[in-house]
Design an enzyme around this catalytic site. Sequence first.
Site, PDB file in Angstrom:
ATOM      1  CB  SER A   1       5.935   3.954  -0.365  1.00  0.00           C
ATOM      2  OG  SER A   1       4.761   3.003  -0.737  1.00  0.00           O
TER       3      SER A   1
ATOM      4  CB  ALA B   1      -1.002   0.067   1.056  1.00  0.00           C
ATOM      5  CD  GLU B   2      -1.175   3.483  -3.219  1.00  0.00           C
ATOM      6  OE1 GLU B   2      -1.629   2.476  -2.639  1.00  0.00           O
ATOM      7  OE2 GLU B   2      -2.065   3.923  -4.149  1.00  0.00           O
ATOM      8  CG  ASN B   3      -0.452   3.507   3.982  1.00  0.00           C
ATOM      9  OD1 ASN B   3      -0.140   2.700   2.985  1.00  0.00           O
ATOM     10  ND2 ASN B   3      -0.529   3.459   5.235  1.00  0.00           N
TER      11      ASN B   3
END
Lengths: 220, 228
Positions: free
Chosen positions: B97, B55-57
């Site tokens: 990320s 996930a991007e975070n």
Amino acid sequence: MIGGFGGAGGQPTRLMLALRDLGVGDLTIIGNVAGISKTTGYGWPDHLDPIDQGMFFESGQATKITCSFPVPGTTNPLSDIEKAWREGNAEVDIVPQGTLIERIRAAGAGIPAFYTPTGVGTPVAEGKEHRDFDGRTYLMEEALSADFALIRAQKADTRGNLQYIGTSRAFNPAMATAAAVTIVEVDEIVEPGGIDPERVGTLSTYVDRIVVREAGDPLP
Amino acid sequence: MTTLSNDPAPRLDRAAIAKRAARDLVDGSTVNLGIGIPAMCADFLPDGVELLYHAENGILGFKELSAPGEGDPNLMDAGGKFPKLVPGMAFFDSVESFSLIRGGHIDVTVLGALQVSRNGDLSNWMIPKRGIGSIGGAMDLAANAKKVIIAMEHNVRGDLAKIVDECTFPLTARACVDEVITDIAVIEIDRKNDRVILRETAPGWSFDDVQARTEARLVADGDVGSMA
């Protein structure tokens, strides 16, 4: 610059509330997922009222935001940022998330610009220099810095070394490097040695001011 | 399931679209699922398939979610949900990320779409009428993941086509989509040979039924299978 990802974790919520109460105006905000929590609950546990960057548009303190995700899906109520934008009171500059974080990283790392494949052929490419490397087209994107970075960490030592927890890193470490003045909000401050050197996530060199929360603060 | 007045058979519901998309996720892949139908793929992985979710975070290797409304705000995925801490998980910042994404290290991303064109252009971040939208990580993922699967409803407002000759909405990335899974069809975008291949149809739907609801011209390449 306001750190975190969007949602409660990693957001310098107490510093944001203090900035709002200070009442200073004509602010330009740089953030990531911005202003969608209040109307959607994004990234907040159900038992708390979400607080997000939209507060600076609701209060009229901010006139511009550079971010990647300023509005939720169409079925949600209008956010404060979209309201301000519709009323002509806010400029909203929407940047791909990877480009946004790399522009911030570049500013902190002394790199004035870089080439990225992201956004080629889309509206974000308009007016930007294009260049081919090994048969693929890239866009030139410029570094992005700020006067102040408000960031959030779990723990600081008195020198300003920071330790993060879980997914709260997000935009915080890069923003710490890219502002003239970096202010960090932490749960706890310890003497040097109170953070394992292997776990230092942001170097003290980047940190100008440390604000420690009151014990038992109910906000995440 | 919903049946429009002129549909020959029911369309698949959102869960069934996700279930079909999940069948194309290969064991061991590093995968990023977008919000909406794509995120639902995680509920329908075939037995024996283990994925490494990104996930991007700044989280890799998450799986189980906490109960709705509960969880730790410092343990979030990019959709704003709260996973549980599981062995093998890793946390990192947004620089890392997006190095992972931009550097081509994501094997597959499943995203939603407003429009997909015959050459694989994707529009999924802004409806022009609204005038404001959210890009998030979509442009980075669409432009740089090794494989881009779109999971979406085939039409909007009844019969308006979303698989079109040219996207009229603002683009997310050019020539990036490999496969589109909808409530009536599985379609391969064969960019190399400039073909849009109908691979499967929902039960009760013919090639012509799907073509009638698709602006881009479809071709068959061998038998057209069933999504059932």
